[in-house]
Design a protein around this motif. Sequence first.
Motif, mmCIF file in Angstrom:
data_model
loop_
_atom_site.group_PDB
_atom_site.id
_atom_site.type_symbol
_atom_site.label_atom_id
_atom_site.label_comp_id
_atom_site.label_asym_id
_atom_site.label_seq_id
_atom_site.Cartn_x
_atom_site.Cartn_y
_atom_site.Cartn_z
ATOM 1 N N GLU A 202 -9.114 -1.450 5.778
ATOM 2 C CA GLU A 202 -9.542 -1.771 6.903
ATOM 3 C C GLU A 202 -11.180 -1.791 7.208
ATOM 4 O OE1 GLU A 202 -9.562 2.251 6.350
ATOM 5 O OE2 GLU A 202 -8.210 0.781 6.043
ATOM 6 N N MET A 203 -11.703 -1.089 5.883
ATOM 7 C CA MET A 203 -13.326 -1.122 5.870
ATOM 8 C C MET A 203 -13.987 -2.361 5.188
ATOM 9 S SD MET A 203 -14.106 2.985 5.366
ATOM 10 C CE MET A 203 -15.772 2.720 5.280
ATOM 11 N N PHE A 204 -13.203 -2.945 4.246
ATOM 12 C CA PHE A 204 -13.692 -4.011 3.530
ATOM 13 C C PHE A 204 -12.775 -5.174 3.437
ATOM 14 C CE2 PHE A 204 -15.389 0.126 1.684
ATOM 15 C CZ PHE A 204 -16.595 0.150 2.106
ATOM 16 N N PRO A 205 -12.186 -5.561 4.401
ATOM 17 C CA PRO A 205 -11.027 -6.656 4.487
ATOM 18 C C PRO A 205 -11.262 -7.583 3.745
ATOM 19 C CG PRO A 205 -12.052 -6.920 6.531
ATOM 20 C CD PRO A 205 -12.787 -5.533 5.983
ATOM 21 N N ASP A 206 -12.365 -8.162 3.382
ATOM 22 C CA ASP A 206 -12.571 -9.639 2.777
ATOM 23 C C ASP A 206 -13.476 -9.497 1.706
ATOM 24 O OD1 ASP A 206 -11.314 -11.081 4.605
ATOM 25 O OD2 ASP A 206 -12.847 -10.910 6.040
ATOM 26 N N LYS A 207 -13.967 -8.255 1.046
ATOM 27 C CA LYS A 207 -15.006 -7.819 0.130
ATOM 28 C C LYS A 207 -14.360 -8.037 -1.207
ATOM 29 C CE LYS A 207 -18.020 -7.261 3.125
ATOM 30 N NZ LYS A 207 -19.149 -8.210 3.553
ATOM 31 N N LYS A 208 -15.239 -8.002 -2.096
ATOM 32 C CA LYS A 208 -14.898 -8.061 -3.515
ATOM 33 C C LYS A 208 -14.333 -6.795 -4.213
ATOM 34 C CE LYS A 208 -16.849 -9.847 -7.737
ATOM 35 N NZ LYS A 208 -17.986 -10.423 -8.466
ATOM 36 N N PHE A 209 -13.300 -6.736 -4.882
ATOM 37 C CA PHE A 209 -12.831 -5.348 -5.287
ATOM 38 C C PHE A 209 -12.594 -5.626 -7.110
ATOM 39 C CE2 PHE A 209 -11.692 -4.731 -1.235
ATOM 40 C CZ PHE A 209 -11.662 -3.252 -1.050
ATOM 41 N N VAL A 210 -12.615 -4.300 -7.397
ATOM 42 C CA VAL A 210 -12.447 -4.204 -8.994
ATOM 43 C C VAL A 210 -11.457 -3.055 -9.320
ATOM 44 C CG1 VAL A 210 -14.424 -2.540 -9.161
ATOM 45 C CG2 VAL A 210 -13.429 -4.154 -11.060
ATOM 46 N N ILE A 211 -10.626 -3.332 -10.388
ATOM 47 C CA ILE A 211 -9.858 -2.103 -10.877
ATOM 48 C C ILE A 211 -10.902 -1.373 -12.235
ATOM 49 C CG2 ILE A 211 -7.809 -1.292 -12.166
ATOM 50 C CD1 ILE A 211 -6.577 -3.663 -10.610
ATOM 51 N N LEU A 224 -1.565 5.479 -13.184
ATOM 52 C CA LEU A 224 -2.286 5.162 -12.179
ATOM 53 C C LEU A 224 -3.747 4.360 -12.292
ATOM 54 C CD1 LEU A 224 -5.149 6.844 -12.394
ATOM 55 C CD2 LEU A 224 -3.469 8.874 -12.798
ATOM 56 N N PHE A 225 -4.296 4.005 -11.187
ATOM 57 C CA PHE A 225 -5.578 3.044 -11.408
ATOM 58 C C PHE A 225 -6.108 3.316 -10.192
ATOM 59 C CE2 PHE A 225 -2.353 0.097 -9.607
ATOM 60 C CZ PHE A 225 -2.921 -0.330 -8.630
ATOM 61 N N LEU A 226 -7.549 3.147 -10.400
ATOM 62 C CA LEU A 226 -8.617 3.319 -9.216
ATOM 63 C C LEU A 226 -9.159 1.838 -8.870
ATOM 64 C CD1 LEU A 226 -10.642 6.280 -10.360
ATOM 65 C CD2 LEU A 226 -8.537 6.305 -9.154
ATOM 66 N N ILE A 227 -9.045 1.232 -7.385
ATOM 67 C CA ILE A 227 -9.508 0.245 -7.033
ATOM 68 C C ILE A 227 -10.717 0.405 -6.331
ATOM 69 C CG2 ILE A 227 -7.505 0.243 -5.274
ATOM 70 C CD1 ILE A 227 -7.715 -2.981 -5.811
ATOM 71 N N THR A 240 -13.050 4.590 -2.757
ATOM 72 C CA THR A 240 -11.928 4.453 -4.051
ATOM 73 C C THR A 240 -10.485 4.809 -3.417
ATOM 74 O OG1 THR A 240 -13.453 5.370 -5.659
ATOM 75 C CG2 THR A 240 -11.088 5.159 -6.383
ATOM 76 N N THR A 241 -9.600 3.843 -3.817
ATOM 77 C CA THR A 241 -8.198 4.149 -3.323
ATOM 78 C C THR A 241 -7.520 4.148 -4.586
ATOM 79 O OG1 THR A 241 -8.120 2.687 -1.475
ATOM 80 C CG2 THR A 241 -5.969 2.902 -2.453
ATOM 81 N N LEU A 242 -6.734 5.379 -4.709
ATOM 82 C CA LEU A 242 -5.945 5.809 -5.846
ATOM 83 C C LEU A 242 -4.282 5.227 -5.737
ATOM 84 C CD1 LEU A 242 -5.042 7.321 -8.212
ATOM 85 C CD2 LEU A 242 -5.072 9.473 -6.944
ATOM 86 N N ILE A 243 -3.865 4.238 -6.772
ATOM 87 C CA ILE A 243 -2.596 3.876 -6.526
ATOM 88 C C ILE A 243 -2.073 4.384 -7.845
ATOM 89 C CG2 ILE A 243 -1.308 1.585 -6.556
ATOM 90 C CD1 ILE A 243 -3.393 0.475 -4.919
ATOM 91 N N THR A 244 -0.619 4.715 -7.644
ATOM 92 C CA THR A 244 0.359 4.631 -8.797
ATOM 93 C C THR A 244 1.411 3.707 -8.980
ATOM 94 O OG1 THR A 244 1.750 6.193 -8.070
ATOM 95 C CG2 THR A 244 -0.047 7.257 -8.961
ATOM 96 N N SER A 245 1.732 3.403 -10.113
ATOM 97 C CA SER A 245 2.901 2.165 -10.283
ATOM 98 C C SER A 245 3.716 2.450 -11.313
ATOM 99 C CB SER A 245 1.852 0.908 -10.371
ATOM 100 O OG SER A 245 2.967 -0.252 -10.635
ATOM 101 N N ASP A 246 4.997 1.949 -11.346
ATOM 102 C CA ASP A 246 5.930 1.681 -12.280
ATOM 103 C C ASP A 246 5.487 0.352 -13.271
ATOM 104 O OD1 ASP A 246 6.888 -0.450 -11.270
ATOM 105 O OD2 ASP A 246 8.782 0.667 -10.614
ATOM 106 N N LEU A 247 6.178 0.227 -14.355
ATOM 107 C CA LEU A 247 5.717 -0.860 -15.220
ATOM 108 C C LEU A 247 6.034 -2.257 -14.644
ATOM 109 C CD1 LEU A 247 6.778 0.728 -18.866
ATOM 110 C CD2 LEU A 247 4.753 0.945 -17.287
ATOM 111 N N GLU A 248 6.866 -2.419 -13.527
ATOM 112 C CA GLU A 248 6.876 -3.442 -12.998
ATOM 113 C C GLU A 248 6.192 -3.964 -11.868
ATOM 114 O OE1 GLU A 248 10.045 -1.424 -13.477
ATOM 115 O OE2 GLU A 248 10.059 -2.474 -15.559
ATOM 116 N N GLY A 249 5.125 -2.899 -11.521
ATOM 117 C CA GLY A 249 4.262 -3.437 -10.480
ATOM 118 C C GLY A 249 4.766 -2.787 -9.269
ATOM 119 N N ASN A 250 5.621 -1.769 -8.984
ATOM 120 C CA ASN A 250 5.953 -1.288 -7.604
ATOM 121 C C ASN A 250 5.122 -0.140 -7.489
ATOM 122 O OD1 ASN A 250 8.325 -3.000 -7.506
ATOM 123 N ND2 ASN A 250 9.280 -2.016 -9.152
#
Length: 404
Positions: A202-211, A224-227, A240-250
């Motif tokens: 919500e703070m950067f809806p159209d901004k450039k992001f990186v992992i 896990l990864f940081l975006i 930073t947003t912290l996201i975890t995932s399985d190997l299928e990208g869920n």
Amino acid sequence: MEHENFGKCLDAKFPVRVINPDDGYHYFFGYYDLNAYHENGKYHLANRVKFMDRLPTKDDVCELGYIDLETKEFTKFAETTAWNFQQGALMSYNMANYDEVFYNVRGGEHDYQTCIHNLKTGEKRYTDRACANISLDGKLGLAINFNRIYDFRPGYGYSDVKDKWYDVAQPDDDGVYLVDMETGKSKLILSIADCLKQFPNEMFPDKKFVINHITFNPSANRFLFLIRNFQESTAKMWLTTLITSDLEGNMYELLHNSLISHYHWKNDSQVMFYCECDDIRGVHLLDDLSHNYTTYADPDLTFDKKVCGETFNDIHCLYSPNRRYFIGDGYPRPDHCRHIYLYDTVTDECKIILKDYTWKEPIGDIRCDLHNRWNVKGDKFSFDSTRNGRREICEVDVSELIHD
């Protein structure tokens, strides 16, 4: 090169020694969560370069090798131009086969590759993309865009190659790639656009992001990864947003738009982070796939944002092999002194076990963080230092303190 802190005495509670030769080169290892020590306890991986006072270019060669911990002899086995001062070439022993070493090089269709180098046979195999993390069993890798990282933080990417998605704020065909380390082939399993669609910012809806950082859990069935958003000016820090995932990208979002920094997996379902949880900045143990956490509370590491404002003491936190302890090296005080902490998770006792003076670097991305790293046995750790006016690798013997 002179600095007022060069040559100042190291304040340490345990024996410390420089392990690299004094041959006119600069030695460093790099990141805190890479496997620098051979399992036999005799060798330590090292990067060797001729300078320390500027960012590397695509033509600057970093020599890769290992140091004999008894003789200090450096044995070179490779060179690379895909390196930086924060993480080197992401070199690491393969913990499933210590005859093999992983490191990144330039080349291939996607600009960079990971080399799987068998030091015993001399055989080299290559992946089609450079990995940012490799599973403990050596079978899988996670690749991200090092050119985009360079634009975001030069100290963590590789120089002089333009990002193919430079003008794309949130690409739907670039993000996290899963790499088969046997075949060397990679596939995109989630994109930056996927992340922002599932977890809108919500703070950067159209901004450039990186992992920026990415790591498997011990079993490599999740990661896990940081975006992070690109800064609009040097005066504004990223969130930073912290996201975890399985190997299928869920994916699962653990923390959103916060202070989220260094980390280490404790086990397959818990990860230690220096981050902010409910206005408390400090070292927290987060439960994956939930919003539950516990705090490793110590007055020198933990700050209530409501009381202390923007104060925090970020550390590179790393569990000992038996998971009872963690060490953490912090950032410099006003006199450029850095601390290494040792925390006993059984007694909740935290000690400052080392203070080291570091060079006042001309630009932040070539700084020398201590980046403390355990050996396999867990009775010693190494760190990088510039206290003597050059980059050196030091080792601390904590065998008399560590309990099983």
